[in-house]
Scaffold this active site. Structure first.
Site: not given
Length: 380
Positions: A116, A227, A25, A86, A251-252, A229
């Site tokens: 977060c 999660n 998310p 989320q 993610g990224r 890298d």
């Protein structure tokens, strides 16, 4: 304890996913248009790709008040399944109401954000600030679980702790165990502390500690998701091997490569079928894999992906939103176009004033590639 395996689909309570790969998310990026773009990429047999795509962080207050921003972030449709919604916050009753709202508006899975590190979230005692008060974190989860129907699983995403001291004291392990005791059926761990934010390397050994703690607590019944890298398909394999996690959240890495889920699943399957040939090197990393089972799309296909993503944003939101997003997102997509050497394309899209300018820039690059001028599309 039973070890986690490669290419094993995830099970969250009654919900079984097609793979063990999740789209994170990512605040400001995971709108419906992008989630559908990620979902385009599946194996030909239909078994690969992303297993669960998550919405942006959702404020229960905003959802309950019906604010436009919150409703836009939570927007989903029949193609966007299974989807995780989320929630972030720190008041159990409000989080319960938010969970109920998510269940009523299409969520397959509801997740609580406890990871977060952003100030505006932590200042309201949400996000990773919950890791500073385990009692409150558990109360939030317990209230959300009680509000949800049985068929909708509750999961949580956390970090390794707020500080280095938290990490050393095993706060994440303790929180994971206590959340499971109140009905959480999946734990995602980002391998950094809050104080690290996104600096330094993901600490896979920290994720491993949570995996071991959860496996011991539940006899391996509850999956832990790693999660941090994961920007290449082989990183997903390395994450599973080094941490023993049951799945990987990306993610990224997905922002520039929406197809990474298809590649990572295919690579897992290949390694699982022949682990000796793909044994890790002395550093723990995978050896070069020239026979990767699924190649990346061609540059022309990547341009078509950008175009479809832009089209979706215009459809689901409006031209103003689409123009704003494409000018910031093109830097991510461009990392994978012409070996990241496509400055004229990026500049042309950033200079665009209308959707027609964006399409012209994409068409110009498709026709002329590295020789395209940044000025020409905007003047067309």
């Amino acid at each position: 304890m039973p070890p986690s395996g490669l290419a094993q689909p995830l099970q969250f309570g009654p919900v079984r996913l097609a793979t063990n790969l999740l789209l994170a998310p990512i605040a400001g990026y995971c709108d419906l248009a992008f989630r559908l773009t990620v979902r385009e990429f599946t194996d030909p047999d239909g078994g690969g790709g992303v297993g669960l795509a998550c919405t942006d962080l959702l404020s229960p207050d905003g959802l309950l008040r019906g604010t436009r921003q919150s409703l836009d972030l939570a927007r989903t449709n029949d193609e966007d399944k299974p989807v995780g919604m989320q929630l972030y916050g720190s008041v159990p009753a409000i989080m319960a109401d938010g969970a109920r709202w998510a269940a009523d508006h299409g969520a397959t899975v509801v997740d609580i954000n406890m990871g977060c590190p952003v100030d505006k979230v932590c200042k309201k005692d949400g996000g990773s600030k919950l890791m500073c008060d385990l009692g409150k974190a558990v109360a939030v989860a317990e209230a959300a679980r009680a509000a949800l129907p049985e068929h909708i699983p509750l999961t949580a995403k956390m970090r390794l702790g707020w500080s280095e001291a938290d990490y050393e004291n095993g706060v994440a392990c303790e929180l994971a165990r206590r959340l499971i005791d109140v009905g959480v059926v999946g734990i995602t761990v980002h391998g950094r502390t809050t104080e690290q934010k996104f600096k330094g390397q993901c600490r896979r050994e920290g994720i491993r500690r949570v995996v071991d703690a959860v496996n011991e607590h539940t006899d391996g019944r509850i999956p832990v998701i790693g999660n941090g890298d994961v920007t290449e398909p082989e990183h997903a394999v390395e994450m599973i091997r080094e941490t023993g996690c049951a799945g990987v959240m990306i993610g990224r890495g997905a922002l520039s490569k929406p197809w990474i889920f298809r590649q990572a699943w295919a690579l897992q399957r290949m390694v699982a079928e022949n682990p000796v040939a793909h044994a890790p090197g002395s550093s723990g990393s995978m050896p070069p894999c020239p026979d990767a089972p699924v190649p990346a799309p061609s540059d022309l296909e990547k341009l078509a992906v950008v175009r479809r993503y832009f089209d979706r944003m215009r459809t689901f939101r409006d031209d103003h939103y689409a123009m704003f997003q494409i000018t910031r997102r093109i830097s991510w997509f461009a990392k994978e176009i012409n070996g990241s050497h496509c400055r004229p394309l990026k500049e042309a899209i950033r200079l665009s004033r209308t959707p027609e300018d964006v399409y012209a820039a994409l068409d110009m690059w498709a026709e002329r590639g590295p020789t395209a001028s940044a000025a020409e599309p905007a003047l067309a």
